[in-house]
Scaffold this motif. Structure first.
Motif, PDB file in Angstrom:
ATOM      1  N   SER A  95      51.096  36.565  32.145  1.00 22.05           N
ATOM      2  CA  SER A  95      50.134  37.470  31.517  1.00 22.05           C
ATOM      3  C   SER A  95      50.568  37.786  30.097  1.00 22.05           C
ATOM      4  N   HIS A 108      46.877  34.895  34.347  1.00 19.91           N
ATOM      5  CA  HIS A 108      46.504  33.808  35.249  1.00 19.91           C
ATOM      6  C   HIS A 108      47.572  33.713  36.328  1.00 19.91           C
ATOM      7  N   ARG A 137      45.898  46.767  27.496  1.00 17.06           N
ATOM      8  CA  ARG A 137      44.988  45.632  27.314  1.00 17.06           C
ATOM      9  C   ARG A 137      45.749  44.369  27.672  1.00 17.06           C
ATOM     10  N   MET A 167      40.226  46.482  35.701  1.00 14.21           N
ATOM     11  CA  MET A 167      40.638  45.085  35.683  1.00 14.21           C
ATOM     12  C   MET A 167      39.607  44.274  36.461  1.00 14.21           C
ATOM     13  N   ASN A 168      39.194  43.141  35.893  1.00 18.53           N
ATOM     14  CA  ASN A 168      38.284  42.210  36.570  1.00 18.53           C
ATOM     15  C   ASN A 168      39.053  40.947  36.929  1.00 18.53           C
ATOM     16  N   TYR A 169      38.638  40.292  38.016  1.00 17.83           N
ATOM     17  CA  TYR A 169      39.324  39.069  38.422  1.00 17.83           C
ATOM     18  C   TYR A 169      38.386  38.119  39.163  1.00 17.83           C
ATOM     19  N   SER A 189      45.571  40.164  29.779  1.00 17.38           N
ATOM     20  CA  SER A 189      44.890  39.074  30.470  1.00 17.38           C
ATOM     21  C   SER A 189      45.973  38.220  31.116  1.00 17.38           C
ATOM     22  N   ASP A 203      42.137  34.238  37.566  1.00 15.42           N
ATOM     23  CA  ASP A 203      42.211  34.759  36.207  1.00 15.42           C
ATOM     24  C   ASP A 203      41.843  36.231  36.241  1.00 15.42           C
ATOM     25  N   TYR A 204      42.540  37.026  35.414  1.00 13.30           N
ATOM     26  CA  TYR A 204      42.287  38.457  35.376  1.00 13.30           C
ATOM     27  C   TYR A 204      42.429  38.987  33.957  1.00 13.30           C
ATOM     28  N   ARG A 205      41.779  40.120  33.720  1.00 11.24           N
ATOM     29  CA  ARG A 205      41.865  40.775  32.427  1.00 11.24           C
ATOM     30  C   ARG A 205      41.469  42.227  32.608  1.00 11.24           C
TER      31      ARG A 205
END
Length: 154
Positions: free
Chosen positions: A122, A132, A128, A71-73, A130, A146-148
């Protein structure tokens, strides 16, 4: 075959034990990063981020030394006159603790705190997704993130 229910359970457990749970910082794996990790059996989790009030990071889960999920944020205080980084962190930790006690890290969440109202939205699931998150103070967005993320498939 990766068991998604076990992955979801481990992600919640690891998140609860690290940032939210006051886990012990590790030596940075990259210059300037802040790293915190968690391990149980063949599962390993690392949250590695840069910054403070404005920050960017990545969480990764490995199973038997193979990366299986990430996960990236990116988050920041957008109204420093309404909230500072310390207060935002307090709101986030309190709200996420409540979410993790429910056994989840995704889905709708609204949480009222004296410093502000935490809102998380989300789409998707552990495979999978994404989303906020924000903190509202006096009816205004004061902090956003924000993340996904999802499964890593070779």
């Amino acid at each position: 075959m990766l068991n998604i229910a076990m992955l979801n359970e481990f992600v919640v457990e690891a998140k609860a034990a690290t940032y939210v749970g006051g886990g012990v910082a590790r030596a940075p794996c990259r210059p300037g990063s802040h790293d915190i990790g968690y391990e149980r059996g063949d599962w390993r989790y690392l949250d590695s981020y840069f910054g403070g009030t404005d920050f960017a990071g990545q969480e990764v889960v490995w199973l038997a030394d193979e990366p299986v999920w990430a996960m990236n944020y990116f988050g920041c205080v957008i109204a420093p006159d309404l909230i500072d980084g310390a207060a935002a962190g307090t709101v986030i930790k309190t709200a996420l603790s409540a979410m993790y006690r429910e056994g989840r890290f995704l889905g709708g969440m609204e949480f009222d705190h004296p410093f502000g109202r935490y809102i998380d939205r989300s789409e998707g699931d552990c495979e999978r997704f994404s989303g906020h998150e924000c903190i509202m103070v006096d009816g205004q967005k004061a902090y956003v993130l924000d993340y996904r993320g999802g499964l890593i498939i070779p």
